[in-house]
Design a protein around this motif. Sequence first.
Motif, short mmCIF file in Angstrom:
data_model
loop_
_atom_site.label_atom_id
_atom_site.label_comp_id
_atom_site.label_asym_id
_atom_site.label_seq_id
_atom_site.Cartn_x
_atom_site.Cartn_y
_atom_site.Cartn_z
N LEU A 154 0.81 -1.22 0.00
CA LEU A 154 0.00 0.00 0.00
C LEU A 154 0.85 1.26 0.00
N VAL A 155 2.00 1.22 0.65
CA VAL A 155 2.86 2.41 0.71
C VAL A 155 3.98 2.36 -0.33
N GLY A 156 3.89 1.43 -1.26
CA GLY A 156 4.83 1.41 -2.39
C GLY A 156 6.17 0.78 -2.10
N LEU A 157 6.22 -0.18 -1.17
CA LEU A 157 7.48 -0.86 -0.85
C LEU A 157 7.32 -2.36 -1.11
N PRO A 158 8.40 -3.04 -1.57
CA PRO A 158 8.32 -4.48 -1.84
C PRO A 158 8.07 -5.29 -0.58
N ARG A 159 7.41 -6.42 -0.74
CA ARG A 159 7.10 -7.27 0.40
C ARG A 159 8.36 -7.77 1.10
N ALA A 160 9.42 -7.98 0.33
CA ALA A 160 10.67 -8.53 0.89
C ALA A 160 11.30 -7.61 1.92
N TYR A 161 10.91 -6.33 1.91
CA TYR A 161 11.49 -5.38 2.86
C TYR A 161 11.09 -5.67 4.31
N ALA A 162 10.14 -6.55 4.50
CA ALA A 162 9.71 -6.89 5.85
C ALA A 162 10.84 -7.51 6.67
N GLN A 163 11.85 -8.08 6.00
CA GLN A 163 12.95 -8.73 6.70
C GLN A 163 14.11 -7.79 6.98
N ARG A 164 14.01 -6.54 6.58
CA ARG A 164 15.10 -5.60 6.79
C ARG A 164 14.94 -4.86 8.12
N PHE A 165 16.04 -4.19 8.52
CA PHE A 165 16.05 -3.37 9.72
C PHE A 165 15.87 -1.90 9.33
N PRO A 166 15.38 -1.05 10.24
CA PRO A 166 15.10 0.35 9.90
C PRO A 166 16.30 1.11 9.34
N HIS A 167 17.52 0.82 9.83
CA HIS A 167 18.67 1.59 9.37
C HIS A 167 19.03 1.31 7.92
N GLU A 168 18.44 0.30 7.31
CA GLU A 168 18.72 -0.04 5.92
C GLU A 168 17.86 0.77 4.94
N PHE A 169 17.04 1.69 5.44
CA PHE A 169 16.13 2.44 4.59
C PHE A 169 16.53 3.92 4.55
#
Length: 347
Positions: A154-169
């Motif tokens: 919904l916010v335009g981000l890939p589903r795979a990003y669920a496994q990342r940490f906040p500092h990676e964005f």
Amino acid sequence: MIASLPATPAQALGEPVLEVNALVKHFTLRRGLAFWQTPPAVQAVSNVSFSVRRGTTYGLVGESGSGKSTIARLALLLEQPTAGEIRFDGESIFGLRGRALQRYRARVQAVFQDPSSSFSPRMRVGEIIGELPMLHQGLRGAARGKRVEELLELVGLPRAYAQRFPHEFSGGQRQRLAIARAISTNPDLLVLDEPVSALDVSIRAQVLNLIGDLQQQFGLTYLLIAHDLAIVEQVSDVIGVLYLGKLMEECLSGDLTRNPLHPYTKALLSAVPVPDPTRRSTALPLQGEIPSALNPPSGCRFHTRCPLVMDLCRREEPSLIQVLPDHRVACHLVPATMAEPRVETGR
């Protein structure tokens, strides 16, 4: 002469979902005082009233220290008022307890200027976004993971990003994550406190477009807090102008630029850059700095900086009066007698 407003009144925008009535918030200072002295108080919000109508965006704009974020924190129940009330769907929020309070927190969410401050660096994005659906909706396991993936899309981000940490964005991506978390409980109202002020100009436009798309898709209601009048005017239906804790002017967004009435509003508008080198600046000169909220000026709080100040402004505080059907202003230069009847036109 005051121009007439558009034919559609603010009342037609929807019923009030959030009503702020005579809200007052003082912060008492106690450090460095003898016990027999009365501690001074910062008058952050002084007798502010407005309503936010369902499915619309109400923008609160003003300089730093005007009380915008204090009102946001009061609406989020992060602070308790000195006086006045806030009503949500007709019910006072300051008396909510137990399950009623939990339901309110699910229905009213927030997006702040710096989402990193509310993200745990040790939690993955999927855990951060999925925390509220688990708490308020009981989602766990695969259902929780599916909900997180839906929110990321919904916010335009890939589903795979669920496994990342906040500092990676990046900053813009973290703000998208904050929006995803805010809408995870299917809220009725989002409090947006300076949501794009920390972002680059190009990223701001993308995030604002996302906020607008989500509002159209889900019928969300926004209380937008910002100091940038150009941004507030772009996305708001109704705008309230705050100065030193007082509401100086309120009207429909388009009328603020076409027909500003308060000298402070005119000064704010004249400071907005215009991308046209042939146009001359008509900026209103503002003298000095904003006064201290510890000791606000008597009379009109803006009189110490107003280029049009009169003796009456120094003595008597102007009331916030209705000068047109959808336009309120607190200024002795704009008496109620200046109001013009609206001319209804048939179609």
